[in-house]
Motif scaffolding. Structure first.
Motif, short mmCIF file in Angstrom:
data_model
loop_
_atom_site.label_atom_id
_atom_site.label_comp_id
_atom_site.label_asym_id
_atom_site.label_seq_id
_atom_site.Cartn_x
_atom_site.Cartn_y
_atom_site.Cartn_z
N ILE A 237 -3.80 -2.10 -12.85
CA ILE A 237 -4.29 -2.18 -11.48
C ILE A 237 -3.10 -2.09 -10.53
O ILE A 237 -2.32 -3.03 -10.42
CB ILE A 237 -5.04 -3.51 -11.24
N GLY A 238 -2.95 -0.96 -9.87
CA GLY A 238 -1.84 -0.78 -8.92
C GLY A 238 -2.38 -0.81 -7.51
O GLY A 238 -3.35 -0.11 -7.19
N VAL A 239 -1.77 -1.63 -6.67
CA VAL A 239 -2.16 -1.67 -5.26
C VAL A 239 -0.93 -1.37 -4.42
O VAL A 239 0.18 -1.80 -4.74
CB VAL A 239 -2.76 -3.04 -4.87
N GLN A 240 -1.12 -0.61 -3.37
CA GLN A 240 -0.06 -0.35 -2.40
C GLN A 240 -0.56 -0.83 -1.06
O GLN A 240 -1.74 -0.64 -0.73
CB GLN A 240 0.27 1.15 -2.37
N LEU A 241 0.31 -1.49 -0.32
CA LEU A 241 -0.09 -2.06 0.95
C LEU A 241 0.88 -1.62 2.04
O LEU A 241 2.09 -1.62 1.83
CB LEU A 241 -0.08 -3.59 0.84
N THR A 242 0.32 -1.22 3.19
CA THR A 242 1.13 -0.89 4.35
C THR A 242 0.87 -1.95 5.42
O THR A 242 -0.28 -2.29 5.68
CB THR A 242 0.78 0.50 4.91
N GLY A 243 1.94 -2.46 6.02
CA GLY A 243 1.82 -3.42 7.10
C GLY A 243 2.69 -3.00 8.27
O GLY A 243 3.37 -1.97 8.22
N CYS A 244 2.67 -3.80 9.34
CA CYS A 244 3.52 -3.49 10.48
C CYS A 244 4.17 -4.77 11.00
O CYS A 244 3.65 -5.87 10.84
CB CYS A 244 2.72 -2.81 11.59
#
Lengths: 319, 319
Positions: free
Chosen positions: B129-136
């Motif tokens: 299970i691979g998750v990628q997250l973008t934040g600011c």
């Protein structure tokens, strides 16, 4: 654990292009990036899994290339410029030689397209290569699958079917070795159409990358665009190697094979010639193969007859 | 192939929060997003692998929660607001029930923090299970591991060691079931400190999330900050359940256990009280446990004596 962060530092720090907009790359809890002004972001992720996308013992340099290429192709299909990649790598053993080759394949393609690797994650387990790519496109300019209209031409870049043929293990028959090597290379080192993709905004109505096969992916584009399609199979761009080695089966491989990572582009009649000119400038073959239609459903024509399509592929002709 | 895109559409379309900045979500070659003005982007990726991070047969709802939580925790450690997630899921069989539960666990946590799932990819293979997250984060405001200075206090959120204790399969001994359930829940549904993380810019000197264990991660922060550290082990925040069930071993689990997904925060003397106030406002326990030092090296103190640290953990006391 400490060993894993050592491996990441050793193999993945500074991989790919050096970019001014990477404020903090590999090595912290997350990367910090400056997004370009006036752009929208394009995000995609795609994985290569051993036993599904490649056989055990595959060349790690090819795997590094392909893992990035499949994501670059998605980004190109949106008309976007690729910027930053993340790598989530699951490896059965921490093998320095394997990692060096993998990183070399990844890095060469990343540098060619000015992509920086900005984050990585390494875990033990069955081989699984996940890449995530962020790109940018001028606001409102992204190309989707759904923008096609009846009457649009459908064009394919490059040649199709090579990867499916190149994936098959070599047999012992006496065939042209250059042709075999060419097809193998097309499978192991596909060419994502990054530069042409970036030229599509303003030209293309819709675009999709050919990852699952010409038939499946063209029908996806048509369906998303609420159109049907009519394709002349004789127009499919086939390489000399595919024709030489696979004769009458070449078009079957082209239609059903997948993993070509070419682009299928929908374009209006008036923009067809400008698209072909642009592709020629970039040295990318681009071939009109048919049209989107107002009538729903897919017509695949060969020798003037409609091919009967079964779930398993193109089995026979309709009468 | 068609089945996979059906599964993605069925389970992953519109998952998580609805966000105005998602111009195109799941279903095309890539997602299209509008980045907030005046911000830098924070990108992270983390994977959960069967046999490494969880046992076969684990509750899929917990896996959906944890796969996002570990990435939210990385994002929080940078002081960033999470925005968009991508999911790269490799599954041995396409199991609708499993996917529904997994999606429910993922979605509940995503909605709680206003995160949208904008892209997904589903492949057959060993569970990964691979998750990628973008934040600011406001420009220039990201918190790193390397900003700590000698004299800074080191604080831990929540309690540590619970996940390591909760991960262990239940034994047959007669112990308090509420305590056991509490620890199990802490392992299966960790609480990423998203809200406090977003409050860190302007307060914290440095931050890291506790994923590999208090000892390893605090030493990483100190090393990145070119400092040593001195920690009083008696100050480590331990839950009543951990103390009750693990007695004298509680602090060993706290130091070496990992997977707590709490934050370790470095803060100057003058900002310590404002940080503690802010944490109290957000109902997040926050405990000073020691300091960064000018002298390099790590001193872990217990009952006034320095603990001897071996590569395998804390085995005995130094004289």
């Amino acid at each position: 654990v400490a060993q894993e962060s050592d491996l990441i530092r050793r193999h993945f720090t500074g991989l790919g292009a050096a970019r001014d907009d990477v404020l903090l790359g590999v090595g912290d809890d997350a990367a910090v990036l400056r997004a370009p002004d006036g752009c929208e972001l394009v995000l995609t992720t795609d994985s290569l899994v051993e036993g599904v996308h490649f056989l055990p013992g595959s060349d790690p340099r090819s795997l590094g290339h392909r893992a990035l290429a499949v994501n670059l192709s998605d980004c190109a299909a949106m008309g976007a410029r690729p910027l930053w990649a993340l790598l989530a790598l699951t490896l059965p053993v921490a093998d320095d030689d394997w990692l060096r080759e993998f990183a070399a394949g990844f890095a060469a393609l990343a540098r060619a397209h000015e992509v920086a690797l900005v984050g990585g994650n390494l875990t033990r387990g069955p081989l699984n290569i996940g890449v995530q790519l962020t790109g940018c496109v001028a606001s409102g300019a992204a190309i989707t699958r759904s923008g096609g209209r009846p009457g649009d031409w459908l064009c394919l870049t490059g040649t199709v079917g090579d990867a499916a043929a190149g994936r098959q293990p070599a047999s012992g028959t006496l065939v042209n070795d250059d042709h075999r090597r060419f097809l193998r290379h097309r499978f192991e080192f596909p060419t994502p159409r990054v530069e042409l993709g970036m030229a599509l905004p303003g030209l293309a109505s819709a675009c999709i990358d050919i990852s699952d096969g010409v038939r499946v992916d063209l029908e996806r584009l048509a369906e998303a665009s609420h159109c049907g399609l009519q394709i002349e199979v004789e127009r499919l761009p086939l390489s000399a190697a595919l024709r030489a080695l696979h004769g009458e089966n070449a078009w079957r491989l082209a239609l059903s094979g997948g993993e070509d990572y070419e682009l299928a582009i929908a374009v209006t009649e008036t923009r067809l010639q400008p698209l072909l000119n642009r592709a020629a400038e970039k040295d990318v073959p681009c071939t009109p193969v048919g049209r989107l239609t107002a009538q729903s459903g897919a017509q695949w024509l060969r020798a003037g007859a409609v091919l009967e399509v079964s779930p398993g592929g193109f089995d026979h002709f309709a009468t």
